[in-house]
Structures are given as C-alpha cells and as structure tokens.
Motif scaffolding. Structure first.
Motif, short mmCIF file in Angstrom:
data_model
loop_
_atom_site.label_atom_id
_atom_site.label_comp_id
_atom_site.label_asym_id
_atom_site.label_seq_id
_atom_site.Cartn_x
_atom_site.Cartn_y
_atom_site.Cartn_z
N CYS A 111 0.82 -1.22 0.00
CA CYS A 111 0.00 0.00 0.00
C CYS A 111 0.86 1.27 0.00
CB CYS A 111 -0.93 -0.01 1.20
SG CYS A 111 -2.26 -1.21 1.10
N SER A 112 2.14 1.13 -0.33
CA SER A 112 3.07 2.27 -0.44
C SER A 112 3.28 2.99 0.89
CB SER A 112 2.56 3.28 -1.49
OG SER A 112 2.15 2.65 -2.66
N ILE A 113 3.26 2.22 1.98
CA ILE A 113 3.42 2.81 3.31
C ILE A 113 4.78 2.41 3.88
CG2 ILE A 113 2.49 2.97 5.64
CD1 ILE A 113 -0.20 2.08 4.53
N PRO A 114 5.65 3.38 4.19
CA PRO A 114 6.91 3.04 4.85
C PRO A 114 6.63 2.62 6.29
CG PRO A 114 6.66 5.41 4.72
CD PRO A 114 5.51 4.83 3.96
N ALA A 115 7.46 1.73 6.81
CA ALA A 115 7.25 1.22 8.16
C ALA A 115 8.41 1.57 9.08
CB ALA A 115 7.06 -0.29 8.12
N VAL A 116 8.07 1.77 10.33
CA VAL A 116 9.06 1.83 11.40
C VAL A 116 8.86 0.55 12.20
CG1 VAL A 116 9.86 3.03 13.46
CG2 VAL A 116 9.03 4.35 11.49
N SER A 117 9.92 -0.25 12.32
CA SER A 117 9.79 -1.55 12.96
C SER A 117 10.99 -1.84 13.85
CB SER A 117 9.69 -2.65 11.90
OG SER A 117 9.78 -3.94 12.47
N TYR A 118 10.72 -2.49 14.97
CA TYR A 118 11.83 -3.00 15.76
C TYR A 118 12.53 -4.10 14.96
CZ TYR A 118 10.41 -0.59 20.04
OH TYR A 118 10.12 0.36 20.98
N ASP A 119 13.84 -4.12 15.03
CA ASP A 119 14.63 -5.14 14.35
C ASP A 119 14.64 -6.41 15.20
OD1 ASP A 119 16.29 -6.44 12.59
OD2 ASP A 119 18.11 -5.40 13.22
N CYS A 120 13.44 -6.93 15.42
CA CYS A 120 13.27 -8.09 16.30
C CYS A 120 13.48 -9.38 15.49
CB CYS A 120 11.86 -8.08 16.90
SG CYS A 120 10.53 -8.26 15.69
N PRO A 121 13.71 -10.50 16.17
CA PRO A 121 13.74 -11.76 15.43
C PRO A 121 12.32 -12.13 15.02
CG PRO A 121 14.03 -12.12 17.80
CD PRO A 121 14.00 -10.65 17.59
N VAL A 122 12.12 -12.64 13.77
CA VAL A 122 13.15 -12.91 12.80
C VAL A 122 12.82 -12.29 11.44
CG1 VAL A 122 13.94 -15.13 13.79
CG2 VAL A 122 12.00 -15.08 12.20
N GLY A 123 11.68 -11.64 11.29
CA GLY A 123 11.22 -11.27 9.97
C GLY A 123 11.57 -9.89 9.43
#
Length: 360
Positions: free
Chosen positions: A283-295
């Motif tokens: 959907c053309s949305i940038p994400a902010v994500s924790y660099d958690c295991p594993v994905g």
C-alpha cells in the motif's frame, strides 16, 4: 490434479496465519488442485477471510458438548481426521502450524500421504505446550518443514539436528496486490495491527507515541487488534496520557485499513515473519519496525523503504516516527520504494515454490 488438505486451528480468527493460509489455499484452487481447508477447534467454523467458491471446508470437532470436551484429546481428532483423509483420497496434507502435528501425525500414518509442516512462528515459540513433541513427530514422519524466513532456517539448522534438505524456505505471500502506488500525502495517521499480546509490544508503542505527541498534535495512532479487548487497550492509552489513539477490532479488509494511513508501526518483541509489513509495503506505506527476530530485517531495507530500530528502544522508535511524520518528501519516496519492494512477495512467485514442493 492432486487432492490437497490444509489444516488450521481456528479458521474464524482474523490473524496473519489464517490470512496467509487461506491466500495460498485459494491460489492452489485457482491453479486447478482439489483443496480442502480442515478446521480443528474454532467456535463458529466460519472463515474470517474470503475463501474461493471451490475451496472445500470441513471441521474435525463439531459444536456438540461431547466434541468440545474432546478438544484436547488429540487421539480423537486424529481418528476423525484419518477417516476424512481416507474418504477423500487426500494426497498431500499441509499443516498451517507445527502444533497441528498433534493430530496429523497419527492420522496420516501408513496412508502414503505426503505431509508438509509449515511453521509461522519464531523458533522459541516451538518450546511451548505440546509444540516440542509436535516438532519431533514432524522430524520423524513429515516430508518437509517449510519455514518463512532465511533467518529462521539458519536458527533451525543451528539448534536442531534437522537435515538441510528437510527444511524449505518459502516467504509468506502478499494477501493482496495493487497495480500502482498509492498517494498518502494528506493522511496523518500511523497504523499498527496485530492481536493484543505481549509479543506485539503495543505497550512499547504507546510509550513511544507519548513522546511523538509532545512534538506533534495533528497525527493519530490507530491500532487494529486481531483479537483481544481493544476497548481496554484504548482505555489504557488514555490513562497513560495519549490523546490521539484509536483502537478497533479485527478487519477482513486489510487493504482498506492500510490505505487509510501513511506510516506503519511494528512494535513486536518477536515475529515469525511480519505479514503486516509486506501489506503496508504493498500500500506504499513506509514502516518503522523493531529489528526483532526474525522477519523485519528480511522485509525492510533500513533507510530505503522504512526504518529498523533497536529492539525495545522506545526513544529511537519515536524518533524514527517523527522523522517520517515531519518529512513529507521522504515519506512519499520511501512509500514508493516500499511498493516496489513488496513485489518480491507476489502470490505468483510464492505459489510457484509451493507447487514445486507439492509435485516434487
């Protein structure tokens, strides 16, 4: 064409595992296979997500009081499932959760059926109740174990004695695909999605959002809960002092919900994959994500189509959200990159790998 049977715990749940399982099953029906989706212990036995008209549904345990009492007596489920497999001449069984081995292993014994286990969770999750035993059954009798990230494959090979050829890596496919990027320029909403559970880290997200609200007051955080008491979560947010937080229940129109936001937030402490990240990308949305295991690290390219944040670093998470909130041009450019990145998970590419494994 082969007769294929998927097993699923709760077909009426609105989570990512159910969404992906039905996506692949529907695609295999479209390809020409005879496909069943066998539900074990849901309450309503009605799919939460869309199913292909030719996808056949069957449930192992009925609504009656006796069958509900037999829910955790897996020998009973195995007996009923075995009768189903023989009657319908099933060639391939695909468990959408390694836990399902508790009834599948005995059901397929001696029937010449190709049994494939499909693990959607982080490796540590397999140490839960009846999961360690299930994994041993899979090793003993299954044809292959499908894992959804390269990192998870590496972990399995390091921490188990599974043969390399036994483990197959296939990413989860997008649950929907769009023909062109979406313009989110005017939408001032950050979206999060997932069931209410410690794993999803909504407590961490709300703490970060408090920091965001100290600098901006015209943006909203919406948390769409797969299941759980979303009203209680919204009340918790208000008690913490959050002003612009909305919580809602599960949706079967993920594309519509995603399209209403311009930033996605994944605050999980761990993931099996992170399907919502690929859906946000589509959907053309940038994400902010924790660099958690594993994905997340296999989905997001840090600084290109989103941001990866040190696990449970609340301040850094808020900082990255604020960067995207305040920079319209960066948000738009990252969104376009995210859309292009999502094409790696197109159903046609993923389905090809599944068909190769089924026909192998």
């Amino acid at each position: 064409m082969k007769n294929i049977c998927f097993t699923i715990r709760n077909i009426d749940c609105g989570g990512g595992t159910e969404r992906v399982g039905l996506r692949v099953a529907n695609a295999l029906v479209e390809y020409g296979y005879n496909v069943w989706m066998v539900d074990y212990d849901s309450k309503r036995h009605q799919p939460f997500f869309e199913t292909h008209p030719k996808l056949k549904l069957w449930t192992i345990l009925g609504h009656g009081g006796f069958e509900r009492k037999m829910r955790w007596h897996f020998w009973y489920g195995s007996w009923k499932f075995r009768r189903f497999l023989k009657k319908n001449k099933i060639d391939v069984v695909i468990d959408i959760d390694t836990f399902n081995a508790n009834w599948t292993a005995k059901a397929v014994k001696g029937l010449g059926i190709k049994w494939i286990a499909w693990d959607h969770f982080d490796f540590e999750y397999t140490k839960g109740w009846k999961r360690t035993e299930a994994l041993q059954m899979i090793k003993n009798d299954a044809y292959a174990l499908v894992l959804i990230t390269k990192e998870l494959c590496k972990t399995y090979l390091e921490k188990t004695n599974f043969d390399t050829s036994f483990i197959r890596q296939i990413y989860n496919p997008l649950s929907f695909e769009l023909n062109s990027p979406i313009d989110h320029h005017s939408q001032k909403k950050v979206l999060a999605m997932g069931r209410i559970a410690p794993q999803k880290g909504f407590d961490l997200l709300l703490k970060s959002w408090l920091l965001v609200e100290k600098q901006v007051n015209d943006w909203t955080l919406e948390i769409v809960c797969g299941y759980g008491d979303y009203k209680a979560l919204e009340h918790e947010a208000k008690l913490m002092g959050c002003k612009n937080v909305i919580c809602s229940g599960p949706t079967n129109d993920v594309q519509k919900v995603m399209s209403s936001a311009s930033i996605f937030a994944l605050s999980s402490r761990f993931e099996g994959f992170g399907l919502v990240l690929t859906e946000a990308n589509a959907c053309s949305i940038p994400a902010v994500s924790y660099d958690c295991p594993v994905g997340p690290k296999e989905i997001i390219t840090d600084g290109v189509d989103g941001f990866l944040v040190e696990p449970e670093n609340i301040e850094q998470f808020a900082e990255k959200l604020l960067i995207l909130i305040k920079d319209d041009k960066m948000r738009e450019e990252m969104g376009k990159q995210a859309y292009e990145s999502s094409k790696r998970f197109a159903i046609d590419l993923i389905l090809k790998q599944w068909i190769e494994l089924i026909e192998e």
